[in-house]
Design an enzyme around this catalytic site. Sequence first.
Site, PDB file in Angstrom:
ATOM      1  N   ASN A 110       6.288  -0.101 -10.363  1.00 26.24           N
ATOM      2  CA  ASN A 110       5.101   0.738 -10.250  1.00 26.24           C
ATOM      3  C   ASN A 110       3.943  -0.040  -9.609  1.00 26.24           C
ATOM      4  O   ASN A 110       4.151  -1.095  -9.010  1.00 26.24           O
ATOM      5  CB  ASN A 110       4.698   1.356 -11.590  1.00 26.24           C
ATOM      6  CG  ASN A 110       4.266   2.811 -11.434  1.00 26.24           C
ATOM      7  OD1 ASN A 110       3.435   3.127 -10.593  1.00 26.24           O
ATOM      8  ND2 ASN A 110       4.843   3.689 -12.243  1.00 26.24           N
ATOM      9  N   ARG A 111       2.727   0.482  -9.749  1.00 33.09           N
ATOM     10  CA  ARG A 111       1.590  -0.014  -8.963  1.00 33.09           C
ATOM     11  C   ARG A 111       0.687  -0.961  -9.746  1.00 33.09           C
ATOM     12  O   ARG A 111       0.513  -0.813 -10.955  1.00 33.09           O
ATOM     13  CB  ARG A 111       0.756   1.176  -8.462  1.00 33.09           C
ATOM     14  CG  ARG A 111       1.504   2.055  -7.473  1.00 33.09           C
ATOM     15  CD  ARG A 111       0.736   3.324  -7.125  1.00 33.09           C
ATOM     16  NE  ARG A 111       1.456   4.088  -6.102  1.00 33.09           N
ATOM     17  CZ  ARG A 111       2.432   4.963  -6.368  1.00 33.09           C
ATOM     18  NH1 ARG A 111       2.784   5.199  -7.616  1.00 33.09           N
ATOM     19  NH2 ARG A 111       3.040   5.601  -5.387  1.00 33.09           N
ATOM     20  N   HIS A 136       5.965  -1.849  -6.706  1.00 29.15           N
ATOM     21  CA  HIS A 136       7.358  -2.240  -6.953  1.00 29.15           C
ATOM     22  C   HIS A 136       7.670  -3.680  -6.541  1.00 29.15           C
ATOM     23  O   HIS A 136       8.734  -3.969  -5.990  1.00 29.15           O
ATOM     24  CB  HIS A 136       8.313  -1.285  -6.240  1.00 29.15           C
ATOM     25  CG  HIS A 136       8.304   0.113  -6.793  1.00 29.15           C
ATOM     26  ND1 HIS A 136       7.982   0.395  -8.107  1.00 29.15           N
ATOM     27  CD2 HIS A 136       8.582   1.311  -6.215  1.00 29.15           C
ATOM     28  CE1 HIS A 136       8.077   1.700  -8.310  1.00 29.15           C
ATOM     29  NE2 HIS A 136       8.425   2.289  -7.188  1.00 29.15           N
ATOM     30  N   HIS A 207      15.467   2.561  -9.823  1.00 31.98           N
ATOM     31  CA  HIS A 207      14.812   3.629  -9.060  1.00 31.98           C
ATOM     32  C   HIS A 207      15.840   4.594  -8.472  1.00 31.98           C
ATOM     33  O   HIS A 207      15.762   4.950  -7.288  1.00 31.98           O
ATOM     34  CB  HIS A 207      13.956   3.027  -7.942  1.00 31.98           C
ATOM     35  CG  HIS A 207      12.755   3.850  -7.588  1.00 31.98           C
ATOM     36  ND1 HIS A 207      12.818   5.192  -7.309  1.00 31.98           N
ATOM     37  CD2 HIS A 207      11.441   3.511  -7.466  1.00 31.98           C
ATOM     38  CE1 HIS A 207      11.618   5.638  -7.010  1.00 31.98           C
ATOM     39  NE2 HIS A 207      10.754   4.635  -7.113  1.00 31.98           N
ATOM     40  N   ASP A 279       3.989  12.580  -9.739  1.00 31.51           N
ATOM     41  CA  ASP A 279       4.248  11.147  -9.558  1.00 31.51           C
ATOM     42  C   ASP A 279       3.398  10.429 -10.599  1.00 31.51           C
ATOM     43  O   ASP A 279       2.464   9.707 -10.276  1.00 31.51           O
ATOM     44  CB  ASP A 279       3.900  10.694  -8.143  1.00 31.51           C
ATOM     45  CG  ASP A 279       4.418   9.294  -7.827  1.00 31.51           C
ATOM     46  OD1 ASP A 279       5.130   8.720  -8.690  1.00 31.51           O
ATOM     47  OD2 ASP A 279       4.130   8.773  -6.736  1.00 31.51           O
ATOM     48  N   GLU A 344      11.862   6.944 -14.072  1.00 27.51           N
ATOM     49  CA  GLU A 344      11.850   5.487 -14.144  1.00 27.51           C
ATOM     50  C   GLU A 344      11.321   5.050 -15.516  1.00 27.51           C
ATOM     51  O   GLU A 344      10.140   5.217 -15.807  1.00 27.51           O
ATOM     52  CB  GLU A 344      10.982   4.904 -13.030  1.00 27.51           C
ATOM     53  CG  GLU A 344      11.403   5.338 -11.640  1.00 27.51           C
ATOM     54  CD  GLU A 344      10.248   5.242 -10.664  1.00 27.51           C
ATOM     55  OE1 GLU A 344       9.792   4.104 -10.393  1.00 27.51           O
ATOM     56  OE2 GLU A 344       9.791   6.288 -10.187  1.00 27.51           O
TER      57      GLU A 344
END
Length: 378
Positions: A110-111, A136, A207, A279, A344
Amino acid sequence: MKLTIWKSFVWGVFLASALLAACKSDRLDYENVRKAFQQSVDGKEVALYLLENSNGMQVTITNYGGRIVHLLVPDKNGKLVDVNLGYNSLKGYLETSEIYFGALIGRYGNRIANGKFALDSVLYELAQNNGPNNLHGGKKGFNNVVWEVLSASSDQITLAYTAQDGEEGFPGELEVQVTYSLTDSNEIVMDYEANTDKPTHVNLTNHAFFNLSGDGSGTINDHVLQIQASKYTPEDETLIPTGELVSVSGTPFDFREPTVIGDRLASNHQQLVFGNGYDHNFVLDKGITQTPEQVASVSSEKTGITLEVLTTEPGLQFYGGNFLDGSETGKNGVYEFRGAFCLETQHFPDTPNQPTFPTTLLQPEEDYRSRTIYRFTF
């Protein structure tokens, strides 16, 4: 009475044999596909490995990115359906613009906001590979490296990778081991382990892009989804959490009851605008657990296939395929807009910069362990 029991037994055997025969007729041509993965990348050998169970289910894993490549599951008619997006050759993964199909994600899934975080008064700067943010693991995350195969059998494979201190900007040498196991209950069990020699942030996941109607079969907006989460983490326009934990009640993010994915996508909710659809990270009601608990399920009426997700993790990122645009052609067709979903299992996005979130900090004296199970029924 004995004759009736005997007839029932014979009929049961017949049905089981018919189901197995149907599965066999749709089996993967593994020997031919395997050759398309035999190649060297960065001086390391890449290969494709096949896992099978007694129900005819087949899963292939490549050590390039630790990716799930094929995932063939029996549907309601006994036909094997590949429900995982990807490519029939290594070349496809090396050339695609969508680099995460089926891959292991790390060092941080993730971010991370603005590609930076502070740890022990040191500022660590990472690649900004997703707008202003790190996504990621960076430009060359775990999805784009060749993993060492520690062991492989007909139903299990264990992969290992060591990320060097400073790799992609993260501190600490991180030793990672991931085991995929295929059970006779049609489960893919994913066990993650890691150790570090310096404090570092770790958030590992897989993923896989799923379409339970079949790889390349069109949109997943008709799938029915349920997530056991009463809260989610809203995002800003760059998809970084605001730090709030907000109730899903009365919003398009309430999947506590089975809901068709596409039913509320036309809503003008600000979060759907920011994400171009779904998302978002869902805050699982169960929290962090020592053993996996079921947190989500998705089903396709077309095939009758249901995916159940169990995990020890506290968060679940639901991604609705909003950045697929028809430019990629995979194993069985074009990957159109919202032609797949991802679930995820992980800790929350941007946790290194969010002190109120469950921590992702791993210390040298600690062992990182996480387990997620994808269970398929029909």
